[in-house]
Design a protein around this motif. Structure first.
Motif, PDB file in Angstrom:
ATOM      1  N   UNK A 134      49.328  25.496 -26.635  1.00  0.00           N
ATOM      2  CA  UNK A 134      48.061  24.177 -27.335  1.00  0.00           C
ATOM      3  C   UNK A 134      48.345  23.866 -25.627  1.00  0.00           C
ATOM      4  N   UNK A 135      47.545  23.099 -24.834  1.00  0.00           N
ATOM      5  CA  UNK A 135      48.177  23.100 -23.847  1.00  0.00           C
ATOM      6  C   UNK A 135      47.873  23.810 -22.356  1.00  0.00           C
ATOM      7  N   UNK A 136      47.402  24.733 -22.694  1.00  0.00           N
ATOM      8  CA  UNK A 136      46.967  25.842 -21.709  1.00  0.00           C
ATOM      9  C   UNK A 136      45.997  25.790 -20.404  1.00  0.00           C
ATOM     10  N   UNK A 137      46.186  26.166 -19.220  1.00  0.00           N
ATOM     11  CA  UNK A 137      45.771  25.726 -18.172  1.00  0.00           C
ATOM     12  C   UNK A 137      44.291  25.992 -17.971  1.00  0.00           C
ATOM     13  N   UNK A 138      44.636  27.682 -19.190  1.00  0.00           N
ATOM     14  CA  UNK A 138      42.219  27.827 -19.728  1.00  0.00           C
ATOM     15  C   UNK A 138      42.514  27.172 -21.086  1.00  0.00           C
ATOM     16  N   UNK A 139      41.713  26.597 -21.222  1.00  0.00           N
ATOM     17  CA  UNK A 139      41.113  26.112 -22.754  1.00  0.00           C
ATOM     18  C   UNK A 139      40.823  27.196 -23.323  1.00  0.00           C
ATOM     19  N   UNK A 140      40.266  28.433 -23.485  1.00  0.00           N
ATOM     20  CA  UNK A 140      39.726  29.508 -23.999  1.00  0.00           C
ATOM     21  C   UNK A 140      41.609  30.068 -24.209  1.00  0.00           C
ATOM     22  N   UNK A 141      42.539  29.535 -24.046  1.00  0.00           N
ATOM     23  CA  UNK A 141      43.808  30.298 -23.927  1.00  0.00           C
ATOM     24  C   UNK A 141      44.562  29.613 -25.811  1.00  0.00           C
ATOM     25  N   UNK A 142      43.486  28.311 -25.685  1.00  0.00           N
ATOM     26  CA  UNK A 142      44.236  27.368 -26.987  1.00  0.00           C
ATOM     27  C   UNK A 142      44.020  28.147 -28.165  1.00  0.00           C
ATOM     28  N   UNK A 143      44.541  27.473 -29.273  1.00  0.00           N
ATOM     29  CA  UNK A 143      44.364  28.230 -30.410  1.00  0.00           C
ATOM     30  C   UNK A 143      45.252  28.849 -31.425  1.00  0.00           C
ATOM     31  N   UNK A 144      45.213  28.904 -33.007  1.00  0.00           N
ATOM     32  CA  UNK A 144      45.471  29.306 -33.094  1.00  0.00           C
ATOM     33  C   UNK A 144      45.532  31.091 -33.714  1.00  0.00           C
ATOM     34  N   UNK A 145      47.012  31.611 -34.128  1.00  0.00           N
ATOM     35  CA  UNK A 145      46.297  33.700 -34.685  1.00  0.00           C
ATOM     36  C   UNK A 145      46.921  33.651 -35.815  1.00  0.00           C
ATOM     37  N   UNK A 146      46.046  34.063 -36.774  1.00  0.00           N
ATOM     38  CA  UNK A 146      46.646  34.125 -37.838  1.00  0.00           C
ATOM     39  C   UNK A 146      46.732  35.308 -38.385  1.00  0.00           C
ATOM     40  N   UNK A 147      47.602  36.201 -39.388  1.00  0.00           N
ATOM     41  CA  UNK A 147      47.714  37.648 -39.750  1.00  0.00           C
ATOM     42  C   UNK A 147      47.847  37.298 -41.011  1.00  0.00           C
ATOM     43  N   UNK A 148      46.846  38.254 -41.675  1.00  0.00           N
ATOM     44  CA  UNK A 148      47.211  38.458 -43.002  1.00  0.00           C
ATOM     45  C   UNK A 148      47.429  39.954 -43.715  1.00  0.00           C
ATOM     46  N   UNK A 149      48.428  40.230 -44.674  1.00  0.00           N
ATOM     47  CA  UNK A 149      48.405  41.684 -45.053  1.00  0.00           C
ATOM     48  C   UNK A 149      49.692  41.491 -44.503  1.00  0.00           C
ATOM     49  N   UNK A 150      50.382  41.526 -43.189  1.00  0.00           N
ATOM     50  CA  UNK A 150      51.777  41.443 -42.822  1.00  0.00           C
ATOM     51  C   UNK A 150      51.803  40.506 -41.596  1.00  0.00           C
ATOM     52  N   UNK A 151      53.079  40.148 -41.771  1.00  0.00           N
ATOM     53  CA  UNK A 151      53.244  39.072 -40.950  1.00  0.00           C
ATOM     54  C   UNK A 151      53.293  39.251 -38.994  1.00  0.00           C
ATOM     55  N   UNK A 152      53.057  38.520 -38.492  1.00  0.00           N
ATOM     56  CA  UNK A 152      52.387  38.882 -36.876  1.00  0.00           C
ATOM     57  C   UNK A 152      53.546  39.484 -36.555  1.00  0.00           C
ATOM     58  N   UNK A 153      54.956  38.699 -37.021  1.00  0.00           N
ATOM     59  CA  UNK A 153      55.832  39.604 -36.189  1.00  0.00           C
ATOM     60  C   UNK A 153      57.019  38.791 -36.802  1.00  0.00           C
ATOM     61  N   UNK A 154      58.566  39.681 -37.057  1.00  0.00           N
ATOM     62  CA  UNK A 154      59.456  40.250 -37.578  1.00  0.00           C
ATOM     63  C   UNK A 154      60.465  39.999 -36.827  1.00  0.00           C
ATOM     64  N   UNK A 155      61.285  39.036 -36.825  1.00  0.00           N
ATOM     65  CA  UNK A 155      62.477  39.109 -36.821  1.00  0.00           C
ATOM     66  C   UNK A 155      63.781  38.807 -37.116  1.00  0.00           C
TER      67      UNK A 155
END
Length: 136
Positions: A43-64
Motif C-alpha cells: 500500500x501507499x506505493x509511489x506508483x499506484x499500479x504497485x499497490x495490491x495484494x498477492x495471494x498464493x494458492x497450493x503453496x505458501x508465497x514464502x516460508x521462513x
C-alpha cells in the motif's frame, strides 16, 4: 576520600555482578520455528499500479525458518529461490539480513500467539509491505 572511593568501587562491582545476561529479555526464542504466508499486501506505493495484494494458492508465497542461533532460511515460492542470513530482534523490530549484505533495515513487527505481522516500508518505491505469517 579514600574510603568514599573504595565504597564507590564496591557498589560498582556489585552492580556489574548483579547485571548478568540472564536479566536480558529473549525476543528471539518465540520467533524460532517455521513461518508461512499465503498473501501479503503493498500500500501507499509511489506508483499506484504497485499497490495490491498477492495471494498464493497450493503453496505458501514464502516460508521462513528461524533458528535459535539467529540464522534463517527463506524459501520464496514465487521466484523459486532461497536465501540465508541472520535475524536479530528486540521488543518491536526485527532485522533480517541476507548473507553477504551489510545494509540491513529493521522492520516493525508484532507477535500475537502464532501470528507474526511484519510491516516494512521500501524507501525506493514508497510501498508499505504488510506480511502476515503463521507459525507451522
Amino acid at each position: 576520600m579514600k574510603r568514599t572511593g573504595i565504597l564507590l568501587f564496591g557498589l560498582s562491582l556489585l552492580l556489574i555482578i548483579g547485571c548478568n545476561k540472564d536479566d536480558e529479555v529473549d525476543y528471539l526464542t518465540p520467533l524460532v520455528g517455521t513461518w508461512e504466508t499465503y498473501s501479503f499486501a503493498a500500500t501507499g506505493c509511489n506508483d499506484p499500479n504497485d499497490n495490491g495484494t498477492i495471494t498464493c494458492t497450493g503453496a505458501p508465497c514464502f516460508t521462513i525458518a528461524i533458528n535459535s542461533n539467529g540464522t534463517y532460511l527463506l524459501t520464496d515460492n514465487i521466484d523459486a529461490s532461497t536465501e540465508t542470513g541472520t535475524v536479530s530482534v528486540d521488543a518491536t523490530t526485527i532485522t533480517i539480513c541476507e548473507t553477504g549484505e551489510t545494509d540491513c533495515d529493521a522492520e516493525n513487527y508484532t507477535l500475537t500467539g502464532n501470528t507474526l505481522l511484519i510491516v516494512s516500508t521500501d524507501e525506493d518505491d514508497g510501498c508499505t509491505l504488510t506480511i502476515n505469517l503463521e507459525k507451522q
